[in-house]
Write a protein that holds these residues in place. Sequence first.
Motif, PDB file in Angstrom:
ATOM      1  N   LEU A 222       0.816  -1.220   0.000  1.00 52.50           N
ATOM      2  CA  LEU A 222       0.000   0.000   0.000  1.00 52.50           C
ATOM      3  C   LEU A 222       0.849   1.271   0.000  1.00 52.50           C
ATOM      4  O   LEU A 222       0.527   2.215  -0.741  1.00 52.50           O
ATOM      5  CB  LEU A 222      -0.949  -0.024   1.196  1.00 52.50           C
ATOM      6  CG  LEU A 222      -1.932   1.145   1.309  1.00 52.50           C
ATOM      7  CD1 LEU A 222      -2.825   1.239   0.084  1.00 52.50           C
ATOM      8  CD2 LEU A 222      -2.786   0.993   2.579  1.00 52.50           C
ATOM      9  N   PRO A 223       1.929   1.376   0.799  1.00 48.34           N
ATOM     10  CA  PRO A 223       2.705   2.632   0.814  1.00 48.34           C
ATOM     11  C   PRO A 223       3.245   3.027  -0.557  1.00 48.34           C
ATOM     12  O   PRO A 223       3.115   4.189  -0.964  1.00 48.34           O
ATOM     13  CB  PRO A 223       3.842   2.320   1.804  1.00 48.34           C
ATOM     14  CG  PRO A 223       3.293   1.269   2.697  1.00 48.34           C
ATOM     15  CD  PRO A 223       2.417   0.427   1.818  1.00 48.34           C
ATOM     16  N   ALA A 224       3.850   2.066  -1.278  1.00 46.51           N
ATOM     17  CA  ALA A 224       4.392   2.388  -2.602  1.00 46.51           C
ATOM     18  C   ALA A 224       3.283   2.778  -3.569  1.00 46.51           C
ATOM     19  O   ALA A 224       3.464   3.659  -4.421  1.00 46.51           O
ATOM     20  CB  ALA A 224       5.173   1.196  -3.150  1.00 46.51           C
ATOM     21  N   THR A 225       2.133   2.145  -3.434  1.00 38.98           N
ATOM     22  CA  THR A 225       0.998   2.470  -4.299  1.00 38.98           C
ATOM     23  C   THR A 225       0.498   3.885  -4.030  1.00 38.98           C
ATOM     24  O   THR A 225       0.186   4.641  -4.968  1.00 38.98           O
ATOM     25  CB  THR A 225      -0.147   1.463  -4.076  1.00 38.98           C
ATOM     26  OG1 THR A 225       0.353   0.132  -4.256  1.00 38.98           O
ATOM     27  CG2 THR A 225      -1.281   1.705  -5.060  1.00 38.98           C
ATOM     28  N   ILE A 226       0.438   4.257  -2.764  1.00 43.51           N
ATOM     29  CA  ILE A 226       0.026   5.618  -2.398  1.00 43.51           C
ATOM     30  C   ILE A 226       0.977   6.644  -3.000  1.00 43.51           C
ATOM     31  O   ILE A 226       0.548   7.667  -3.553  1.00 43.51           O
ATOM     32  CB  ILE A 226      -0.025   5.775  -0.861  1.00 43.51           C
ATOM     33  CG1 ILE A 226      -1.134   4.906  -0.251  1.00 43.51           C
ATOM     34  CG2 ILE A 226      -0.214   7.236  -0.477  1.00 43.51           C
ATOM     35  CD1 ILE A 226      -2.527   5.335  -0.617  1.00 43.51           C
ATOM     36  N   VAL A 227       2.267   6.382  -2.891  1.00 41.79           N
ATOM     37  CA  VAL A 227       3.265   7.304  -3.463  1.00 41.79           C
ATOM     38  C   VAL A 227       3.080   7.429  -4.967  1.00 41.79           C
ATOM     39  O   VAL A 227       3.099   8.539  -5.522  1.00 41.79           O
ATOM     40  CB  VAL A 227       4.694   6.816  -3.122  1.00 41.79           C
ATOM     41  CG1 VAL A 227       5.730   7.645  -3.887  1.00 41.79           C
ATOM     42  CG2 VAL A 227       4.948   6.907  -1.626  1.00 41.79           C
ATOM     43  N   ALA A 228       2.889   6.297  -5.654  1.00 43.00           N
ATOM     44  CA  ALA A 228       2.712   6.318  -7.111  1.00 43.00           C
ATOM     45  C   ALA A 228       1.473   7.114  -7.502  1.00 43.00           C
ATOM     46  O   ALA A 228       1.514   7.952  -8.410  1.00 43.00           O
ATOM     47  CB  ALA A 228       2.609   4.886  -7.645  1.00 43.00           C
ATOM     48  N   VAL A 229       0.368   6.881  -6.798  1.00 38.31           N
ATOM     49  CA  VAL A 229      -0.885   7.579  -7.103  1.00 38.31           C
ATOM     50  C   VAL A 229      -0.741   9.077  -6.841  1.00 38.31           C
ATOM     51  O   VAL A 229      -1.201   9.911  -7.630  1.00 38.31           O
ATOM     52  CB  VAL A 229      -2.041   6.990  -6.263  1.00 38.31           C
ATOM     53  CG1 VAL A 229      -3.289   7.854  -6.384  1.00 38.31           C
ATOM     54  CG2 VAL A 229      -2.342   5.564  -6.713  1.00 38.31           C
TER      55      VAL A 229
END
Length: 429
Positions: A222-229
């Motif tokens: 989830l953290p990496a996905t949040i950063v990407a979004v």
Amino acid sequence: MNKFMEFLERFLLPIADKLNNNRYLSALRDGFMVALPLIIFGSIFVVIANFPFLDKLLSEDAYTAYQNALGPASAATLSIMGIFVIIGIGYKLVEHYGLDAIYGGVVALAAFLILTPQVLEGVSGVIPTSTLGAQGMFVGIFTAFIAAELYRFFVQKNWTIKMPPGVPGAVSRSFSALIPITLTLSVFLIIRIIFSYTPFETVQNFIYTVIQQPLTVLGSGLPATIVAVLLIQIFWFFGLHGQIIINSVFDPIWYALNDENLQAFQAGTELPNIVTKQFIDTFLVGMGGSGMTLAVVILIFMIGKSRQLKELGKLGGPAGLFNVNEPIIFGLPIIMNPIIIIPWLLAPIVITFITYFAMASGIVPPPAGIIVPWTTPPILSGFLATGNAWQGAVLQIFNIFIVGLIWWPFLKVLDKNYYETEIKDQKTA
């Protein structure tokens, strides 16, 4: 607010500009675009082969025959998607240097096949399809970059065979490519031989252990996905195509995760990943485009008083249904508009959390690995992406509602400003 925008402009825009113009990321992005029509074709037939209740309506033999008849559609596309991406990357990178691009594509593919183990369950001369699909993507990407650069180096060094002027062009180009291709592929043959004497045994094992596995674990969280979004939204706010920039970096990871889910879905086992390519494309981008602006279009029709927003809604509505939202991004506008920066950044983050935990808790099935065309309207796309599960459609409806709630006060303020300006203009006219 001004200090925040100055910070973003000072530090992020130069990075985004470099990423956007990087030849390797551009070739990677274009390589995936080459493969996309084939991937979508295969995904469509995965959906058709797994229509709900067919196994109940047909006899076991008839259902098996039905799936076997449609199986080659995905086996010849999705299962070997890495091949198409590799050809696309090699082609586009060599084309960037102004050379004969087709040889960049074929030398990249040949180099990859040289590195690929040709043994399956003790039978030599057989290449496992798993190494040709998303699982072999990382090896393929690095191979395509290196092969294209080596080919370009040898050509630009003029290590080529020159044919007499009267020789047909196709023959002349073929002989000109002979020495550069021979030298390039010889390098990869040497690499394969060297790795056979290491504990890794193959380049695939080395790349998977050292690079692919750690990055995949990171990208599935989830953290990496949040950063990407968040980065997608920030880049778009400054007029840069955030999706293209971020996808260039994350697509190999998301496609690999997608492929793991597809294999599990076809085998009828538990889906291993929540974050996949379709998690992003269907439940975030696939609801009106980047920023999920279909909810904004709906709000415009509900609360819009200004002529500007009403006309924008008429223009952006039909396009937004098919996830094309440039009319909204440039017409609202979203770019460099401080009034809407908060909902523009906040809404996708909130929806990412909601979608992730809805799937992690088992309320909604994770994406089944089926690549749904990005122009598929919401509700239908959620149903298809989750393997024909109605929960996926309901989640999209709920997410659109949440995005609308977040946007409502800010769009109200923007509409009021436009409306008051229009009234003043009418009085002074």
